[in-house]
Design a protein around this motif. Structure first.
Motif, mmCIF file in Angstrom:
data_model
loop_
_atom_site.group_PDB
_atom_site.id
_atom_site.type_symbol
_atom_site.label_atom_id
_atom_site.label_comp_id
_atom_site.label_asym_id
_atom_site.label_seq_id
_atom_site.Cartn_x
_atom_site.Cartn_y
_atom_site.Cartn_z
ATOM 1 N N LYS A 1 6.852 8.346 10.559
ATOM 2 C CA LYS A 1 6.107 9.455 9.928
ATOM 3 C C LYS A 1 6.786 9.916 8.647
ATOM 4 C CE LYS A 1 4.011 11.304 14.106
ATOM 5 N NZ LYS A 1 4.222 12.258 15.190
ATOM 6 N N GLY B 1 6.252 7.368 5.990
ATOM 7 C CA GLY B 1 4.861 7.457 5.570
ATOM 8 C C GLY B 1 4.654 8.605 4.578
ATOM 9 N N ASP C 1 0.840 5.390 11.415
ATOM 10 C CA ASP C 1 0.737 6.857 11.322
ATOM 11 C C ASP C 1 1.631 7.547 12.355
ATOM 12 O OD1 ASP C 1 -0.556 6.327 13.681
ATOM 13 O OD2 ASP C 1 -2.530 7.034 13.033
ATOM 14 N N ASP D 1 -2.321 -0.784 8.676
ATOM 15 C CA ASP D 1 -1.225 -0.249 7.861
ATOM 16 C C ASP D 1 -1.740 -0.037 6.439
ATOM 17 O OD1 ASP D 1 1.249 0.422 6.800
ATOM 18 O OD2 ASP D 1 1.980 -1.647 6.717
#
Lengths: 473, 473
Positions: free
Chosen positions: A69, A72, A182, A456
């Motif tokens: 996370k 990301g 995610d 992704d």
């Protein structure tokens, strides 16, 4: 000199704020030290190192999810790292990012002896798993040359010497726990031996080379240790004779456990490295698993087929210590071959062809190799039609690199022409990206790209590997 | 009375212009006749028929590609149709559309005896393939109860009685030719026995139940016919004793080829249907493959394990005709069971659990069944932990339907609780969609949805099956 590689995009920035957040999550278990980054920016491929910006050591699925996370949030790539034994450049941080080291997630979660399954963390090595199984009467058969991590073996769809009997990671993974891009966590299967419940998510991730998700747990199949084992080494006049012996063995349905081809040069390397005195000629290593009678029967059949094909010096290894020495010599062949040329690196081919084409494929390949000045020993999992040429190069000599890649290309194109594959067990990584297109065609690669984009969308996971996303249609 | 099913969207229109274009492509091979649509709008599931608007009979990959493009142009769904033997509602045209009948694409494209592979068209049935292999000394082992088509068996990840030894369609498909939603054609693999070349597209399509692409060719693995085969039937005092015998067999590593459980009621059905006189008690059907000595040794081991577990009336079938009669009786169990209750339909469960939980799972299930007024015979591929309860209902009696679905739900939830799956080999179809969510969790289903959306963005292929796209996140 940089070993030539496919083009990839510009380095992606690694913000200080991400490092701060990772440090607050992991404390000392995130590092930007040069030595740590250097260790994680290389593998056993011929490529020069490409370092990650930082290395994180995860201890749980939950930590992996949080790391994913965070990366990301800052659009920073993540490269999962197991044992570092990739041969194809999988671990190289081609556009920077975080190397996510899973080697400290190395626990056996559970062993279910009745069901012949084990659930393990991804950093556990194959040898450590077998060590943990020692008192159960069971074993895990998949054995790439290196003591690879189970997570890495899932990621590359690895196999090894036992695949002819027991299959590859494709057949031997029942379920995975995977952290998605995610940060959500899924389980791809159950411990049931078979299932028709929806898409085969397990095999979507097996062989995905770290590009679709981070594997944080794997449930694998185990096998009862055979009641009896025997092994043998047999020398042959030529590679063709050895291969014909193997084809006849497979066609008779002999459930041979292992059958490995080693060419004369590879035998020489093994003799030197493992202090053996095998005749330096094309050689097969055999192993038979079964009941006492079954093993005797298999061995008799194969010995007779070997004799029909000119095999001689049939030498038995029935004692465990003799067998272990023999297979340890075979497993160390890669490092033994590297020692044929001090300071070299290996460009290792990995083609796999239908077994009916194997003799022809190896013979044409041998002709290529004889025309080369480079030492090129051959070993092969011939029962599967898979063989490796280790093309030994001085990485500082551009002409040698060029020659190695030229040989590699000829071998791969030959295998694809014979309805085979550019890689039987090592994966695509950076090294075989163009060959993947030759093998599958652009339309099939597009399907792979669309799966990657679906799972992704920001290309966080191991970008730049297997295929080029920038060509996505 | 409609058997209850998950909700699906409104019927999609089937424009006349599409019919005209299909007719100009296929001539007489497109039909809107009621009889043809009725034949293609039903299967062996408990659901009432739902008819397609039209049926097309394709003769080549190129024709399939053109049909897909035409349907795409008019946004009309396509439901691939093989032998019509689905048990889960796969073939029902829940929102209308075109049934694409592939049964006339039934040729053997090639047999490569040396490589133990065959490439076939999807409409070829498993029995027809084995017929074509008769003179090669090879066979194709996957044997669902029905004489299913190879394409349909790929689509549902089918297996059968030989899976304990030879695996399922998951392990035995090497490559597929697939027509994608935009009409492009890909090959998912080669004839090499193993490969690490990119994502495992073969297994993306195996088990995708017609929702991701149309399979127009399949390359499958073959096996040498064993030198010796022997089979036996053994009666047990209880299901638990029979299952314990199987667990011990598997754990000893006996390479048993088939081991099938049939409960007392199913034996009665088989006796009546196949005119046999087996004792009507829990029974195992065994088959052993190997060399003469190997088969004798396996049989001796298993006979001794059976005796340890109270097995009696061990009856050998060594002659081919006796074995064929025995297995033909087992394969016709489904139709034999239907005859226990004239005019009935079967709600067939298909759970598969880790074998260590199998005895417990079947015992708890038996308690459920004893509390029911419905006849519920059980058969099972116990070596895999997979068993089927055929819950026999009068489709006109809502109370029976309700009870069958209640029993089904208890069995599935029990299996999932035991780390098993709701379907070992029949697939999800319409019937197990809610269970798929229980088993995998919404996040894993989301991954399946995103793969579906990536490969079939307009939901052309078999819409409404496996999972509900409308819930896509």
């Amino acid at each position: 000199m940089n070993h030539p590689h496919p083009p990839f995009g510009a380095k992606r920035p690694f913000p200080d704020a991400l490092l701060t957040e990772l440090q607050s999550l992991l404390g000392e278990r995130v590092s930007t030290k040069d030595a740590v980054r250097e260790h994680h920016g290389r593998d056993e491929s011929p490529f020069d190192p490409m370092l990650p910006d930082a290395v994180a050591f995860a201890h749980s699925t939950d930590e992996v999810a949080q790391i994913v996370k965070l990366c990301g949030k800052y659009n920073v790539p993540i490269i999962p790292y197991g044992a570092g034994s990739s041969l194809e450049g999988h671990l190289l941080a081609v556009v920077g990012g975080l190397s996510l080291d899973l080697s400290e997630m190395n626990q056996v979660v559970s062993i279910n002896a009745e069901d012949l399954t084990a659930t393990v963390q991804p950093g556990l090595s194959r040898k450590a798993l077998n060590e943990a199984l020692r008192d159960t009467g069971l074993f895990f058969p998949i054995d790439p040359g290196a003591d690879a991590s189970i997570g890495g073996m899932c990621a590359t769809r690895a196999s090894g010497t036992n695949a002819v009997r027991y299959g590859t990671m494709r057949e031997n993974v029942l379920a995975l726990t995977v952290v998605l891009a995610d940060g959500r966590v899924i389980k791809t299967g159950t411990r049931a031996r078979k299932s028709s419940a929806g898409y085969d998510l397990t095999r979507v991730f097996v062989g995905s080379e770290g590009t679709l998700g981070i594997i944080t747990e794997a449930t694998v199949r185990l096998y009862p240790q055979p009641e009896a084992v025997s092994a043998a080494i047999c020398a042959f006049p030529s590679m063709g004779d050895a291969v014909n012996c193997v084809i006849q063995t497979i066609q008779l349905g002999v459930p041979i456990a292992r059958v490995e081809f080693v060419d004369a040069l590879a035998v020489r390397a093994i003799n030197r490295h493992s202090k053996l005195t095998l005749p330096e000629t094309p050689t097969l290593f055999f192993e038979f698993h079964g009941s006492e009678n079954g093993v005797a029967e298999q061995a008799e059949t194969v010995q007779s087929l070997a004799a029909d094909n000119g095999g001689h010096n049939f030498e038995w290894a029935t004692r465990t210590e003799d067998r272990n020495r023999m297979w340890s010599a075979r497993h160390s062949a890669y490092f033994a071959m590297l020692q044929l040329k001090p300071g070299c690196r290996a460009v290792t081919t990995d083609v796999c062809v239908p077994i009916s084409r194997l003799a022809e494929c190896v013979a044409e390949t041998e002709a290529d190799l004889q025309a080369s000045s480079l030492p090129c020993p051959i070993v092969g999992h011939v029962g599967d039609g898979n063989f490796h040429v280790a093309i030994l190069i001085d990485p500082d000599k551009p002409a040698e690199i060029e020659e190695a890649e030229r040989i590699n290309q000829r071998i791969v194109e030959r295998a694809i022409r014979m309805d085979g594959t550019c890689t039987g067990e090592h994966g695509i990584g950076l090294h075989k990206m163009t060959f993947l297109v030759t093998e599958h065609g652009e339309d099939a690669i597009d399907v792979m790209r669309s799966i990657k984009a679906a799972l992704d969308p920001h290309n966080l996971f191991n970008p730049g590997k297997i295929f080029d996303m920038r060509a996505a249609s």
